[in-house]
Design a protein around this motif. Sequence first.
Motif, PDB file in Angstrom:
ATOM      1  N   TYR A   1      17.223  25.443 -26.354  1.00  0.00           N
ATOM      2  CA  TYR A   1      17.809  25.978 -25.122  1.00  0.00           C
ATOM      3  C   TYR A   1      17.292  27.380 -24.784  1.00  0.00           C
ATOM      4  N   ILE A   2      16.442  27.915 -25.644  1.00  0.00           N
ATOM      5  CA  ILE A   2      15.872  29.247 -25.388  1.00  0.00           C
ATOM      6  C   ILE A   2      14.460  29.089 -24.824  1.00  0.00           C
ATOM      7  N   ARG A   3      14.248  29.617 -23.624  1.00  0.00           N
ATOM      8  CA  ARG A   3      12.922  29.577 -22.990  1.00  0.00           C
ATOM      9  C   ARG A   3      11.998  30.633 -23.599  1.00  0.00           C
ATOM     10  N   TYR A   4      12.529  31.837 -23.714  1.00  0.00           N
ATOM     11  CA  TYR A   4      11.745  32.954 -24.256  1.00  0.00           C
ATOM     12  C   TYR A   4      12.602  33.723 -25.264  1.00  0.00           C
ATOM     13  N   PHE A   5      11.968  34.099 -26.367  1.00  0.00           N
ATOM     14  CA  PHE A   5      12.664  34.924 -27.355  1.00  0.00           C
ATOM     15  C   PHE A   5      11.780  36.122 -27.705  1.00  0.00           C
ATOM     16  N   PHE A   6      12.357  37.317 -27.628  1.00  0.00           N
ATOM     17  CA  PHE A   6      11.601  38.542 -27.873  1.00  0.00           C
ATOM     18  C   PHE A   6      12.179  39.296 -29.065  1.00  0.00           C
ATOM     19  N   LYS A   7      11.303  39.693 -29.987  1.00  0.00           N
ATOM     20  CA  LYS A   7      11.704  40.581 -31.083  1.00  0.00           C
ATOM     21  C   LYS A   7      11.186  41.963 -30.745  1.00  0.00           C
ATOM     22  N   LEU A   8      12.105  42.848 -30.355  1.00  0.00           N
ATOM     23  CA  LEU A   8      11.747  44.193 -29.908  1.00  0.00           C
ATOM     24  C   LEU A   8      12.266  45.222 -30.903  1.00  0.00           C
ATOM     25  N   PRO A   9      11.773  46.456 -30.853  1.00  0.00           N
ATOM     26  CA  PRO A   9      12.279  47.486 -31.755  1.00  0.00           C
ATOM     27  C   PRO A   9      13.794  47.664 -31.612  1.00  0.00           C
ATOM     28  N   GLN A  10      14.522  47.385 -32.664  1.00  0.00           N
ATOM     29  CA  GLN A  10      15.982  47.549 -32.741  1.00  0.00           C
ATOM     30  C   GLN A  10      16.755  46.680 -31.743  1.00  0.00           C
TER      31      GLN A  10
ATOM     32  N   SER B   1      16.875  42.314 -29.901  1.00  0.00           N
ATOM     33  CA  SER B   1      16.278  41.008 -29.625  1.00  0.00           C
ATOM     34  C   SER B   1      16.764  40.546 -28.253  1.00  0.00           C
ATOM     35  N   VAL B   2      15.927  39.793 -27.554  1.00  0.00           N
ATOM     36  CA  VAL B   2      16.281  39.292 -26.219  1.00  0.00           C
ATOM     37  C   VAL B   2      16.024  37.784 -26.176  1.00  0.00           C
ATOM     38  N   SER B   3      17.083  37.030 -25.857  1.00  0.00           N
ATOM     39  CA  SER B   3      16.972  35.567 -25.722  1.00  0.00           C
ATOM     40  C   SER B   3      17.185  35.194 -24.260  1.00  0.00           C
ATOM     41  N   ILE B   4      16.206  34.504 -23.680  1.00  0.00           N
ATOM     42  CA  ILE B   4      16.328  34.037 -22.301  1.00  0.00           C
ATOM     43  C   ILE B   4      16.499  32.517 -22.343  1.00  0.00           C
ATOM     44  N   TYR B   5      17.666  32.057 -21.919  1.00  0.00           N
ATOM     45  CA  TYR B   5      18.031  30.644 -22.026  1.00  0.00           C
ATOM     46  C   TYR B   5      17.578  29.836 -20.806  1.00  0.00           C
ATOM     47  N   THR B   6      17.489  28.518 -20.995  1.00  0.00           N
ATOM     48  CA  THR B   6      17.108  27.620 -19.904  1.00  0.00           C
ATOM     49  C   THR B   6      18.153  27.651 -18.783  1.00  0.00           C
ATOM     50  N   SER B   7      19.373  28.055 -19.108  1.00  0.00           N
ATOM     51  CA  SER B   7      20.442  28.148 -18.112  1.00  0.00           C
ATOM     52  C   SER B   7      20.271  29.344 -17.182  1.00  0.00           C
ATOM     53  N   GLY B   8      19.372  30.261 -17.556  1.00  0.00           N
ATOM     54  CA  GLY B   8      19.162  31.463 -16.756  1.00  0.00           C
ATOM     55  C   GLY B   8      19.865  32.683 -17.329  1.00  0.00           C
ATOM     56  N   LYS B   9      20.701  32.464 -18.339  1.00  0.00           N
ATOM     57  CA  LYS B   9      21.398  33.590 -18.967  1.00  0.00           C
ATOM     58  C   LYS B   9      20.458  34.321 -19.910  1.00  0.00           C
ATOM     59  N   VAL B  10      20.682  35.631 -20.023  1.00  0.00           N
ATOM     60  CA  VAL B  10      19.880  36.473 -20.915  1.00  0.00           C
ATOM     61  C   VAL B  10      20.829  37.169 -21.891  1.00  0.00           C
ATOM     62  N   LEU B  11      20.576  36.991 -23.188  1.00  0.00           N
ATOM     63  CA  LEU B  11      21.390  37.617 -24.228  1.00  0.00           C
ATOM     64  C   LEU B  11      20.573  38.703 -24.904  1.00  0.00           C
ATOM     65  N   LEU B  12      21.104  39.933 -24.863  1.00  0.00           N
ATOM     66  CA  LEU B  12      20.430  41.073 -25.493  1.00  0.00           C
ATOM     67  C   LEU B  12      21.309  41.570 -26.640  1.00  0.00           C
ATOM     68  N   GLN B  13      20.725  41.701 -27.823  1.00  0.00           N
ATOM     69  CA  GLN B  13      21.483  42.137 -28.993  1.00  0.00           C
ATOM     70  C   GLN B  13      20.716  43.197 -29.765  1.00  0.00           C
ATOM     71  N   GLY B  14      21.463  44.102 -30.383  1.00  0.00           N
ATOM     72  CA  GLY B  14      20.820  45.122 -31.211  1.00  0.00           C
ATOM     73  C   GLY B  14      21.313  46.513 -30.907  1.00  0.00           C
ATOM     74  N   GLU B  15      20.795  47.478 -31.693  1.00  0.00           N
ATOM     75  CA  GLU B  15      21.227  48.872 -31.565  1.00  0.00           C
ATOM     76  C   GLU B  15      20.906  49.462 -30.191  1.00  0.00           C
ATOM     77  N   VAL B  16      19.776  49.058 -29.612  1.00  0.00           N
ATOM     78  CA  VAL B  16      19.366  49.629 -28.314  1.00  0.00           C
ATOM     79  C   VAL B  16      19.338  48.556 -27.229  1.00  0.00           C
ATOM     80  N   ALA B  17      20.235  47.572 -27.328  1.00  0.00           N
ATOM     81  CA  ALA B  17      20.280  46.485 -26.333  1.00  0.00           C
ATOM     82  C   ALA B  17      20.447  47.017 -24.917  1.00  0.00           C
TER      83      ALA B  17
END
Length: 293
Positions: free
Chosen positions: A31-40, A42-58
Amino acid sequence: MASITLTPSEKEIQTFVQQYEQALTPSKNPYIRYFFKLPQASVSIYTSGKVLLQGEVAERYASFFGYQVRPVASGQNFPMIGTDEVGNGSYFGGLAVVASFVTPDQHDFLRKLGVGDSKTLTDQKIRQLAPLLKERIQHQALLLSPSKYNEIIGERYNAVSVKVALHNQAIFLLLQKGVQPEKIVIDAFTSAQNYDKYLKNEANHFSNPVSLEEKAEGKYLAVAVSSIIARDLFLENLENMGRELGYQLPSGAGTASDKVASQILRAYGIQGLNFCAKLHFKNTEKAKKMLER
């Protein structure tokens, strides 16, 4: 750890994908279209259009989609003093401590500059921001030189009590300038119990209560400002001492510091290290052993 969910437009998503393409990482989640591992973060872009940002500097990456960092009403929506120190973990260089007084009417100015946790900013960015902050924000900066640090550590102070003394003095001097904070926050480097114990040995005291909070530079703009100004002061001091000795002094306490320390030891003896380094660090003994080989 911050967790933010957004529903940006497809155009915003594609722009984000293009900008951070190098951080794209495969995901087993169908269900994840794009997944990014960024400094501190992570960003998950879902097929539903929702974007989940997690981490210290989200929040920093969420701002790409127009997300606004909301002031913490109970935390910084009033005049406050925040303090931070830089140089504690570096063999070369002194110990810089800064206290800054920030009012709510300065928040927009600070956010537009990109003021945040200095650990997420490059040294180049810090050197650009610091002069602007020093001009606009009331602050008190203190720098304990390595030679003075070496003189008092072990006799009058230890590695914790010296920071208590510097933070207390920076706040005391800033209060002497007439600022009236509703809250004073120190980026925690020890427990409140330890802080109070060592504070009893200091000559200057004030009646304002003080809070010690972990990761405060990411919570309060006043602490973030102090973190940036302190880092700039530390870097400037490092450059000046390096120029005087004829060596580029690295930040930190790794093997690069050992090598430069051995070179300074060979050229100037222990007096050279006393001028530019914190002698009680293990790097001093490592540098001596490198010379013996």
